[in-house]
Design a protein around this motif. Structure first.
Motif, PDB file in Angstrom:
ATOM      1  N   TRP A 182     -10.890 -11.773  31.465  1.00 38.07           N
ATOM      2  CA  TRP A 182     -11.333 -11.374  30.133  1.00 38.07           C
ATOM      3  C   TRP A 182     -10.360 -10.309  29.629  1.00 38.07           C
ATOM      4  CZ3 TRP A 182     -14.685 -12.914  33.845  1.00 38.07           C
ATOM      5  CH2 TRP A 182     -15.691 -13.830  33.477  1.00 38.07           C
ATOM      6  N   GLU A 183      -9.921 -10.454  28.403  1.00 38.63           N
ATOM      7  CA  GLU A 183      -8.928  -9.538  27.868  1.00 38.63           C
ATOM      8  C   GLU A 183      -9.217  -9.249  26.400  1.00 38.63           C
ATOM      9  OE1 GLU A 183      -4.159  -9.776  26.871  1.00 38.63           O
ATOM     10  OE2 GLU A 183      -4.860 -10.598  28.791  1.00 38.63           O
ATOM     11  N   VAL A 184      -9.059  -8.006  26.006  1.00 38.57           N
ATOM     12  CA  VAL A 184      -9.101  -7.626  24.598  1.00 38.57           C
ATOM     13  C   VAL A 184      -7.803  -6.914  24.277  1.00 38.57           C
ATOM     14  CG1 VAL A 184     -11.603  -7.479  24.415  1.00 38.57           C
ATOM     15  CG2 VAL A 184     -10.319  -5.470  25.137  1.00 38.57           C
ATOM     16  N   GLY A 185      -7.288  -7.150  23.081  1.00 39.35           N
ATOM     17  CA  GLY A 185      -6.004  -6.568  22.752  1.00 39.35           C
ATOM     18  C   GLY A 185      -5.847  -6.276  21.278  1.00 39.35           C
ATOM     19  N   VAL A 212      -1.658  -3.001  22.575  1.00 42.94           N
ATOM     20  CA  VAL A 212      -2.528  -2.539  23.657  1.00 42.94           C
ATOM     21  C   VAL A 212      -3.327  -3.728  24.185  1.00 42.94           C
ATOM     22  CG1 VAL A 212      -4.376  -0.948  24.319  1.00 42.94           C
ATOM     23  CG2 VAL A 212      -2.722  -0.268  22.556  1.00 42.94           C
ATOM     24  N   ALA A 213      -3.495  -3.797  25.497  1.00 47.06           N
ATOM     25  CA  ALA A 213      -4.324  -4.834  26.116  1.00 47.06           C
ATOM     26  C   ALA A 213      -5.112  -4.228  27.268  1.00 47.06           C
ATOM     27  CB  ALA A 213      -3.469  -5.995  26.617  1.00 47.06           C
ATOM     28  N   ALA A 214      -6.390  -4.582  27.361  1.00 47.78           N
ATOM     29  CA  ALA A 214      -7.229  -4.212  28.496  1.00 47.78           C
ATOM     30  C   ALA A 214      -7.810  -5.494  29.080  1.00 47.78           C
ATOM     31  CB  ALA A 214      -8.345  -3.259  28.067  1.00 47.78           C
ATOM     32  N   TYR A 215      -7.829  -5.589  30.412  1.00 48.36           N
ATOM     33  CA  TYR A 215      -8.271  -6.832  31.029  1.00 48.36           C
ATOM     34  C   TYR A 215      -9.216  -6.566  32.193  1.00 48.36           C
ATOM     35  CZ  TYR A 215      -5.055  -5.867  34.891  1.00 48.36           C
ATOM     36  OH  TYR A 215      -4.429  -5.291  35.960  1.00 48.36           O
ATOM     37  N   PHE A 216     -10.001  -7.598  32.493  1.00 50.59           N
ATOM     38  CA  PHE A 216     -10.883  -7.605  33.668  1.00 50.59           C
ATOM     39  C   PHE A 216     -10.771  -8.982  34.300  1.00 50.59           C
ATOM     40  CE2 PHE A 216     -14.886  -8.811  35.632  1.00 50.59           C
ATOM     41  CZ  PHE A 216     -15.107  -7.746  36.502  1.00 50.59           C
ATOM     42  N   ASN A 217     -10.433  -9.023  35.587  1.00 45.53           N
ATOM     43  CA  ASN A 217     -10.272 -10.281  36.310  1.00 45.53           C
ATOM     44  C   ASN A 217     -11.354 -10.438  37.358  1.00 45.53           C
ATOM     45  OD1 ASN A 217      -7.972 -10.826  34.876  1.00 45.53           O
ATOM     46  ND2 ASN A 217      -6.548 -10.428  36.555  1.00 45.53           N
ATOM     47  N   ASP A 218     -11.996 -11.574  37.345  1.00 47.03           N
ATOM     48  CA  ASP A 218     -12.923 -11.964  38.408  1.00 47.03           C
ATOM     49  C   ASP A 218     -12.154 -12.909  39.332  1.00 47.03           C
ATOM     50  OD1 ASP A 218     -15.002 -12.629  40.025  1.00 47.03           O
ATOM     51  OD2 ASP A 218     -16.217 -13.608  38.494  1.00 47.03           O
ATOM     52  N   ASN A 219     -11.807 -12.418  40.520  1.00 42.24           N
ATOM     53  CA  ASN A 219     -10.927 -13.141  41.433  1.00 42.24           C
ATOM     54  C   ASN A 219     -11.730 -13.774  42.564  1.00 42.24           C
ATOM     55  OD1 ASN A 219      -8.734 -11.906  39.974  1.00 42.24           O
ATOM     56  ND2 ASN A 219      -9.048 -10.075  41.208  1.00 42.24           N
ATOM     57  N   VAL A 248      -1.753 -17.465  56.100  1.00 39.70           N
ATOM     58  CA  VAL A 248      -2.315 -17.330  54.763  1.00 39.70           C
ATOM     59  C   VAL A 248      -3.832 -17.293  54.889  1.00 39.70           C
ATOM     60  CG1 VAL A 248      -2.486 -18.318  52.458  1.00 39.70           C
ATOM     61  CG2 VAL A 248      -0.366 -18.553  53.766  1.00 39.70           C
ATOM     62  N   ARG A 249      -4.427 -16.229  54.338  1.00 45.70           N
ATOM     63  CA  ARG A 249      -5.879 -16.075  54.386  1.00 45.70           C
ATOM     64  C   ARG A 249      -6.415 -15.890  52.977  1.00 45.70           C
ATOM     65  NH1 ARG A 249      -7.586 -11.400  58.271  1.00 45.70           N
ATOM     66  NH2 ARG A 249      -5.778 -10.275  57.472  1.00 45.70           N
ATOM     67  N   ASN A 250      -7.729 -16.157  52.816  1.00 45.30           N
ATOM     68  CA  ASN A 250      -8.408 -15.871  51.559  1.00 45.30           C
ATOM     69  C   ASN A 250      -9.079 -14.512  51.634  1.00 45.30           C
ATOM     70  OD1 ASN A 250      -9.028 -19.260  51.655  1.00 45.30           O
ATOM     71  ND2 ASN A 250      -8.116 -18.352  49.838  1.00 45.30           N
ATOM     72  N   SER A 251      -8.981 -13.767  50.543  1.00 40.48           N
ATOM     73  CA  SER A 251      -9.530 -12.408  50.532  1.00 40.48           C
ATOM     74  C   SER A 251     -11.002 -12.363  50.146  1.00 40.48           C
ATOM     75  CB  SER A 251      -8.736 -11.549  49.544  1.00 40.48           C
ATOM     76  OG  SER A 251      -8.942 -12.001  48.223  1.00 40.48           O
ATOM     77  N   GLY A 252     -11.592 -13.485  49.780  1.00 39.76           N
ATOM     78  CA  GLY A 252     -12.974 -13.462  49.317  1.00 39.76           C
ATOM     79  C   GLY A 252     -13.025 -13.139  47.836  1.00 39.76           C
ATOM     80  N   GLU A 253     -14.166 -12.675  47.360  1.00 45.67           N
ATOM     81  CA  GLU A 253     -14.316 -12.347  45.952  1.00 45.67           C
ATOM     82  C   GLU A 253     -14.008 -10.874  45.715  1.00 45.67           C
ATOM     83  OE1 GLU A 253     -17.999 -13.565  44.321  1.00 45.67           O
ATOM     84  OE2 GLU A 253     -17.827 -15.643  44.991  1.00 45.67           O
ATOM     85  N   ASN A 254     -13.373 -10.599  44.596  1.00 47.33           N
ATOM     86  CA  ASN A 254     -13.049  -9.226  44.225  1.00 47.33           C
ATOM     87  C   ASN A 254     -12.842  -9.156  42.724  1.00 47.33           C
ATOM     88  OD1 ASN A 254     -10.031  -9.896  43.921  1.00 47.33           O
ATOM     89  ND2 ASN A 254     -10.475 -10.458  46.049  1.00 47.33           N
ATOM     90  N   GLU A 255     -12.709  -7.963  42.231  1.00 41.65           N
ATOM     91  CA  GLU A 255     -12.543  -7.738  40.802  1.00 41.65           C
ATOM     92  C   GLU A 255     -11.369  -6.805  40.570  1.00 41.65           C
ATOM     93  OE1 GLU A 255     -16.282  -6.040  39.817  1.00 41.65           O
ATOM     94  OE2 GLU A 255     -17.330  -7.964  39.683  1.00 41.65           O
ATOM     95  N   SER A 256     -10.639  -7.039  39.510  1.00 45.06           N
ATOM     96  CA  SER A 256      -9.535  -6.157  39.150  1.00 45.06           C
ATOM     97  C   SER A 256      -9.576  -5.909  37.653  1.00 45.06           C
ATOM     98  CB  SER A 256      -8.188  -6.758  39.573  1.00 45.06           C
ATOM     99  OG  SER A 256      -7.987  -8.021  38.977  1.00 45.06           O
ATOM    100  N   TYR A 257      -9.048  -4.775  37.269  1.00 46.98           N
ATOM    101  CA  TYR A 257      -9.061  -4.420  35.853  1.00 46.98           C
ATOM    102  C   TYR A 257      -7.884  -3.513  35.576  1.00 46.98           C
ATOM    103  CZ  TYR A 257     -11.560  -0.556  38.095  1.00 46.98           C
ATOM    104  OH  TYR A 257     -11.928   0.460  38.942  1.00 46.98           O
ATOM    105  N   GLY A 258      -7.511  -3.422  34.297  1.00 51.22           N
ATOM    106  CA  GLY A 258      -6.360  -2.610  33.981  1.00 51.22           C
ATOM    107  C   GLY A 258      -6.166  -2.424  32.495  1.00 51.22           C
ATOM    108  N   GLY A 295       1.185   1.051  32.252  1.00 51.16           N
ATOM    109  CA  GLY A 295       0.282   0.085  32.851  1.00 51.16           C
ATOM    110  C   GLY A 295      -0.544   0.713  33.958  1.00 51.16           C
ATOM    111  N   TYR A 296      -1.814   0.352  33.996  1.00 49.48           N
ATOM    112  CA  TYR A 296      -2.704   0.783  35.078  1.00 49.48           C
ATOM    113  C   TYR A 296      -3.475  -0.435  35.561  1.00 49.48           C
ATOM    114  CZ  TYR A 296      -6.637   2.773  37.614  1.00 49.48           C
ATOM    115  OH  TYR A 296      -7.572   3.060  38.584  1.00 49.48           O
ATOM    116  N   ARG A 297      -3.611  -0.561  36.876  1.00 49.90           N
ATOM    117  CA  ARG A 297      -4.400  -1.656  37.443  1.00 49.90           C
ATOM    118  C   ARG A 297      -5.099  -1.189  38.698  1.00 49.90           C
ATOM    119  NH1 ARG A 297      -1.861  -3.700  41.902  1.00 49.90           N
ATOM    120  NH2 ARG A 297       0.398  -3.361  42.091  1.00 49.90           N
TER     121      ARG A 297
END
Length: 743
Positions: A545-548, A562-569, A584-594, A614-616
C-alpha cells in the motif's frame, strides 16, 4: 551536434534549470508509455544521460546510492555479480537457480540473473529506478522493484563523439560513437567502449594475480533504426561485452570462538578427507584478521582472472495507428564466465609444507535466454480511457560448475564420519531450465480533470527444472527436481490532480517471485536422500500500500515528491549459509514500511539544490527476523552551479550520499557499515572549435574523504563457532579527468 549548457546544471534526478528559472519536464517510460515523471503514480528516480556522465556512471551499480531506499553493490566472488536491494527486498545470491527480486531491463528486455548483471552499457540515454513491487506491466513479476535502462537510439544525423577518462589506479575509459545520416529511412549508431582499471588492492603472492579488483573491458554496440513509413518503425541493437577481471578480495573481519580451541580437528577437501589432527586453520587466520580497517595488501595464493562474455540482440517493432500502438520486443542474451580460481580465505595457509586452502573455489557459468513480448497501447472513449495490454514469454537454460577446495573442521574428534561426508566433495554442479508466460492488462479511466483510477491485472505461470549433473561427485548419475507455480497479481491506483502542479495518489500493488530450489539442500550423511532438495522454498509474495504526492512549487522552481508505503510480506526468500551449506529459506510473514522524499530546487544565482531521504523498517514474526529488523536510513544532498564565461560554460557540483548499514544474513557478522561518501566535479564546456564541433573537460573525485567502509559481506560459519566472516570494502578515494569532443 550541440551539447546543451543547461544539461550541465542537471540535478541527480535528471532535471535542469531553463532560462526562465523553471525545472524542465522529465519524461519516463515506467508504465510502458512515455509520460511525465510528475504524472506517473509510482515512486521513481530517473537519471538522464547528462547526469550519468556527471556521475561517471556506466552501469547500474554506479547510481545505487542516489535513490532513496536503494542499494546496488558488487558482491565478492565475481566481478559480474550484483546485489540490488529496494525497500529491504533483495537477494545477492549469484546462483542461476535464484531469481532476482529487482528486475533489470535493457530497452524493455528482461535480464534474468544477478550473475553477469554488472556489464558496461554503451551509450546510456536514461536509467529509471522503480521502487516497490512490479506485478502488472513489467516482463517478470518482481517483489522489490525494477531498474529500467534505456540506450540511445540513432539520431538520423551525422555525429561523432569521443570521450576519454584518465584516473588513479590506472583507470582509463574511452567511448567512441558515430551516428550516420538517414538514408531511405535507415540510420545507424555505432559505439565502442574500452575500460581499464588496475584495482585498488594488491597481492604479494606470486601464485595469485597481483592486481585485485582489476578489470579490462571491451564492449561495442550496433543500433539500427528503420523508419519504414510514418506508422511503422524497426529498431535493432546488438551489444557485446567482454571483460577480464580479478574479483574484489575478501577481507577476514571476524573469527568464531573455535579459532582458539586447541581441540580443533581439520579435514581437507579431498576424496579421502585428509585429516590434520591438532591443526587449527582458524587459528592461522588470526594473523590476517582485521575487523575495521580496509586492507590493501593481501597474500592470496588461489585467485585468478575471470573471463566473461555477454552478448545480446534486441529487435523492437512498433506500429502506430490512429487509436492504438502495437509493439513487439524480441530479445536474446547469452552469458558465459569462467573463473579458474577464487581465493576466499584471506591468505595463504600451509601445514608441514603442504598448501591447505581454507576456502578456494572455481566457477564456470553459462546461461542463455529468450523473451518475446507483445504490447497493445491505446485510448478509447474520447481519450477518457487509456489502456495497456500485453503477452510475455520467457525461457532460459544455464548451468554452473562450482567446485570448492575447502577445509572443514570440528571440535569433536569422535565424529570423523561427518567430516568424511563433508570432505568428499563440496560445491555445486547443476543445470537449470526455466519458463515463464504471462498476460497482463491495465486500464486508466479519467472521471474528470481531477480524478482518475487505474486497474491492472496480470496472470503468470512459472515452470522451473533443476538438475544435479554427473560432474557432482556426491551422487550417482544426474538427479532432477521440478515444480510449477501460477499467480494473479493486481494493481489499483486512485489519482487526484489537486492543481496544475500538485498531484496525489493512493496505490495497492502486488508482487510475486516464483518458488526456489535450494542447491545446497543435500543430506551430507546420505547423498541418496534428496527429500529437502526436491522441496523448493515457497513463492515470495508482497502486497504493498502506498500513498504519494508529486508536486511543484514556487512557479515550478521547486519539485517535491513524497511516498510512504506499507508492505505485507509473505514467505520472503532468504539465502542463508547453514552448517556450511547455502540454503534458501522462507522468512514467514512480516511487515515493512517506509518513507521516501525527493526534491530539487533552483535557488538562484545559478545554483541548484537537490536531495533525497529514505527510511525503511521491517517487523518480522518472532524467530524469523533473520537479523534484518532494524530501521535503515539513506539520503543524498547535492549542490550544482553553472555560469557563462568568456571561454565557455563553467559548472560545478558536490554530491553527498549516506547509506545505512546492511544485513546480508541472520548472523551479526559479515554485514556492511553505514557510510557517508562525498564526490565533486568541476567542468568547462561549450568550448567552440569553429565549425569543427565542441570540446568539454572536467576534473572529478569520488569518496574524497577516503572513507573506509564494508560494502558487502558473508558469514561462513563464524556464528556457529567454527568458521569466519569476511567483507569486501568499498573503493578508496578516486580522482581523474574527463575530456570529450563532440561534433
Amino acid at each position: 551536434m550541440h551539447y546543451s549548457r543547461t544539461a550541465l546544471a542537471l540535478t541527480l534526478a535528471g532535471l535542469t534549470a531553463t532560462a526562465n528559472a523553471q525545472l524542465e519536464e522529465v519524461v519516463v517510460t515506467a508504465q510502458k508509455v512515455e509520460s511525465s515523471l510528475q504524472d506517473t503514480p509510482i515512486a521513481i528516480t530517473a537519471f538522464t544521460s547528462d547526469t550519468l556522465e556527471a556521475l561517471g556512471a556506466v552501469n547500474a551499480t554506479d547510481i545505487g546510492d542516489f535513490s532513496p531506499n536503494v542499494s546496488i553493490v558488487k558482491t565478492f566472488g565475481s566481478a559480474g555479480n550484483i546485489r540490488t536491494n529496494i525497500r529491504g527486498v533483495s537477494t545477492g545470491d549469484p546462483s542461476l537457480a535464484v531469481d532476482p527480486k529487482v528486475g533489470l531491463y535493457v530497452d524493455g528486455a528482461y535480464i534474468a540473473r544477478n550473475a553477469g548483471a554488472v556489464f558496461d552499457i554503451v551509450d546510456l540515454e536514461r536509467i529509471e529506478i522503480l521502487r516497490g513491487p512490479q506485478g502488472t506491466l513489467w516482463g517478470k513479476n518482481t517483489t522489490g522493484g525494477a531498474i529500467n535502462i534505456i540506450t540511445k537510439k540513432p539520431t538520423g544525423e551525422f555525429g561523432f563523439k569521443q570521450a576519454l577518462t584518465f584516473g588513479n589506479f590506472g583507470e582509463f575509459r574511452s567511448l567512441t560513437s558515430v551516428d550516420t545520416n538517414e538514408y531511405a529511412g535507415l540510420s545507424a549508431k555505432l559505439s565502442y567502449y574500452l575500460n581499464d582499471n588496475d584495482g585498488w588492492a594488491k597481492n604479494s603472492n606470486p601464485e595469485g594475480e597481483s592486481d585485485l579488483g582489476s578489470i579490462d573491458t571491451d564492449a561495442f554496440r550496433i543500433a539500427l533504426r528503420w523508419d519504414i513509413n510514418e506508422q511503422f518503425s524497426v529498431d535493432y541493437a546488438y551489444d557485446y561485452n567482454e571483460f577480464d577481471a580479478v574479483p574484489i578480495p575478501l577481507q577476514i573481519t571476524h573469527l568464531g570462538p573455535g579459532a582458539t580451541d586447541p581441540g580443533i580437528l581439520g579435514a581437507f577437501n579431498l576424496p579421502d578427507s585428509t585429516f590434520y589432527p591438532g591443526y587449527n586453520p582458524l587459528n592461522e587466520m588470526l594473523s590476517v584478521l582485521e575487523p575495521d580497517d580496509r586492507v590493501e595488501r593481501f597474500n592470496l595464493d588461489g585467485n585468478t582472472v575471470e573471463h566473461t562474455e555477454i552478448s545480446g540482440h534486441n529487435l523492437t517493432l512498433v506500429w502506430e495507428g490512429d487509436a492504438i500502438t502495437i509493439k513487439s520486443i524480441t530479445a536474446y542474451r547469452d552469458y558465459e564466465s569462467e573463473l579458474p580460481g577464487n581465493d576466499l580465505d584471506g591468505g595463504s595457509w600451509t601445514f608441514n609444507g603442504e598448501s591447505i586452502p581454507m576456502f578456494h573455489a572455481e566457477n564456470e557459468k553459462e546461461q542463455d535466454q529468450f523473451s518475446q513480448e507483445f504490447q497493445f497501447i491505446g485510448s478509447a472513449l474520447d481519450a477518457r480511457l487509456d489502456y495497456v495490454a500485453g503477452l510475455f514469454y520467457f525461457e532460459e537454460e544455464g548451468q554452473e560448475l562450482n567446485p570448492w577446495d575447502a577445509m572443514f573442521y570440528l571440535n569433536d574428534p569422535s565424529r570423523p564420519v561427518l567430516l568424511r561426508g563433508l570432505g568428499a566433495a563440496a560445491g555445486s554442479w547443476y543445470a537449470i531450465d526455466n519458463e515463464s508466460i504471462a498476460a497482463y492488462g491495465q486500464l486508466k479511466y479519467y472521471f474528470n480533470d481531477s480524478w482518475d483510477i487505474t486497474l491492472g491485472l496480470r496472470y503468470t505461470e512459472d515452470e522451473k527444472k533443476i538438475t544435479l549433473l554427473d560432474e557432482d561427485p556426491r551422487i550417482d548419475g544426474p538427479h532432477t527436481a521440478s515444480d510449477d507455480w501460477n499467480k494473479f497479481t493486481t494493481d489499483l491506483v486512485v489519482g487526484w490532480q489537486y492543481s496544475d502542479d500538485i498531484r496525489f495518489y493512493g496505490k495497492r500493488a502486488e508482487g510475486y517471485n516464483a518458488g526456489v530450489f535450494s542447491l545446497g539442500a543435500l543430506n551430507h550423511l546420505d547423498y541418496t536422500d534428496f527429500e529437502v532438495f526436491d522441496t523448493p522454498a515457497d513463492p515470495e509474495e508482497i502486497t504493498s500500500w502506498e500513498v504519494g504526492m508529486k508536486s511543484e512549487w514556487l512557479d515550478r522552481s521547486l519539485r517535491l515528491n513524497v511516498a510512504a508505503y506499507f508492505n505485507d510480506n509473505e514467505n520472503l526468500q532468504v539465502t542463508e549459509v547453514v552448517n556450511g551449506v547455502r540454503t534458501v529459506r522462507n522468512s514467514g510473514e512480516n511487515e515493512s514500511y517506509g518513507l521516501e522524499v525527493d526534491f530539487v530546487s533552483l535557488i538562484g544565482a545559478g545554483f541548484t539544490l537537490e536531495g533525497a531521504y529514505g527510511y525503511r523498517k521491517t517487523d518480522f514474526d518472532e524467530g524469523d527476523d533473520f537479523g534484518r529488523s532494524d530501521g535503515k536510513h539513506s539520503g543524498r544532498l547535492s549542490v550544482a552551479w553553472g555560469t557563462d564565461t568568456g571561454l565557455g560554460y563553467v559548472d560545478a557540483r558536490i554530491d553527498t550520499t549516506y547509506t545505512d548499514a546492511q544485513n546480508f544474513s541472520s548472523s551479526p557478522y559479515g554485514n556492511s557499515e553505514d557510510r557517508t561518501l562525498i564526490g565533486a566535479r568541476v567542468g568547462l564546456s561549450e568550448i567552440q572549435l569553429g565549425d569543427y564541433g565542441q570540446l568539454r573537460a572536467a576534473i572529478w573525485g569520488r569518496n574524497l574523504t577516503d572513507e573506509e567502509y564494508k560494502e558487502y559481506g558473508q558469514d561462513l560459519g563464524s556464528n556457529q563457532g567454527l568458521g569466519y566472516a569476511g567483507n569486501s570494502f568499498g573503493t578508496p578515494r578516486t580522482y581523474g579527468i574527463d575530456i570529450t569532443y563532440e561534433y
